[in-house]
Enzyme design. Structure first.
Site, PDB file in Angstrom:
ATOM      1  N   GLU A   1      36.579 -16.725   3.859  1.00 12.34           N
ATOM      2  CA  GLU A   1      37.871 -16.052   3.858  1.00 12.34           C
ATOM      3  C   GLU A   1      38.956 -16.837   4.584  1.00 12.34           C
ATOM      4  OE1 GLU A   1      35.046 -14.662   4.708  1.00 12.34           O
ATOM      5  OE2 GLU A   1      34.683 -13.060   3.248  1.00 12.34           O
TER       6      GLU A   1
ATOM      7  N   HIS B   1      36.310  -4.892  -1.447  1.00 11.72           N
ATOM      8  CA  HIS B   1      35.972  -5.801  -0.344  1.00 11.72           C
ATOM      9  C   HIS B   1      36.058  -5.102   1.006  1.00 11.72           C
ATOM     10  CE1 HIS B   1      35.655  -9.508  -2.621  1.00 11.72           C
ATOM     11  NE2 HIS B   1      36.810  -9.249  -3.210  1.00 11.72           N
TER      12      HIS B   1
END
Length: 220
Positions: free
Chosen positions: A75, A160
């Site tokens: 990420e 997510h």
């Protein structure tokens, strides 16, 4: 060691995030903090509650790894995109936290946006956007997150979880926890019926009220 204090702060925040109720086990999210044009992030492949400062990579805003024993988390592209966007718009943002808590994942999986059902939602910007689904660690989800966070301190990433900004790591983690609580509150309310949603006018009045202490604008 480059940005040693920031690395220690990231590790402490990561441990606090891992200890939060409802977080996924292991790599439950990603934490980052910016100092000028440099960003410290949590690494790939290490559980948040086991991080050491030397594990945390230091990256430039243009995505070059400058130092660190381990590779950045997947990420990292999302975090750097958000940091760049905040810097571009002159926002007082130095920290980003994203996490996969049960309630933010659940809310992001069923909602197109998270309506404000409590006045604390005003602190995050009111209505919380839910981004379209995209594979984690890609430029697509990074662009979607940066867009969703314009004028907001939190967003939900479809299927997510959540991401939040802050003036520092403590503030970003506080905003993430608030997002998690607002998600849980809305999901619980839906079990009883259609929740009453605060209007933009009502949220605006909340923001005015937030500027006062106990002696609000209409106390007398």
């Amino acid at each position: 060691m480059l940005l040693e204090q920031e690395r220690r702060d990231v590790c402490l925040t990561a441990r606090n995030l891992a200890a939060s109720a409802g977080s996924a086990p292991g790599e439950a999210g990603t934490v980052s903090v910016r100092n000028g044009d440099l960003v410290v992030l949590t690494p790939h492949g290490v559980a948040l509650d086991q991080l050491q400062p030397v594990d945390c990579p230091v990256m430039s805003l243009d995505e070059r790894v400058l130092e660190g024993r381990r590779d950045p988390a997947a990420e990292a592209t999302l975090h750097l995109a958000v940091h760049r966007g905040a810097a571009e718009y002159g926002r007082d943002v130095t920290a980003v936290v994203n996490a996969f808590t049960a309630d933010t994942v659940a809310a992001s999986s069923v909602l197109v946006e998270l309506p404000p059902v409590h006045h604390r939602a005003a602190a995050l910007g009111g209505v919380i956007a839910v981004t379209p689904y995209a594979t984690y660690g890609t430029g697509e989800i990074s662009d979607q997150a940066a867009k969703a966070l314009k004028g907001r301190d939190a967003a939900l990433l479809a299927n997510h979880g959540g991401v939040a900004l802050g003036r520092g790591l403590e503030h970003a983690l506080e905003n993430l926890r608030l997002l998690d609580w607002l998600s849980a509150t809305y999901l619980r309310a839906r079990q009883f019926g259609e929740p009453r949603v605060l209007s933009e006018d009502e949220l605006a009045r909340v923001r005015v009220r937030d500027t006062y202490g106990w002696a609000g604008p209409d106390i007398f």
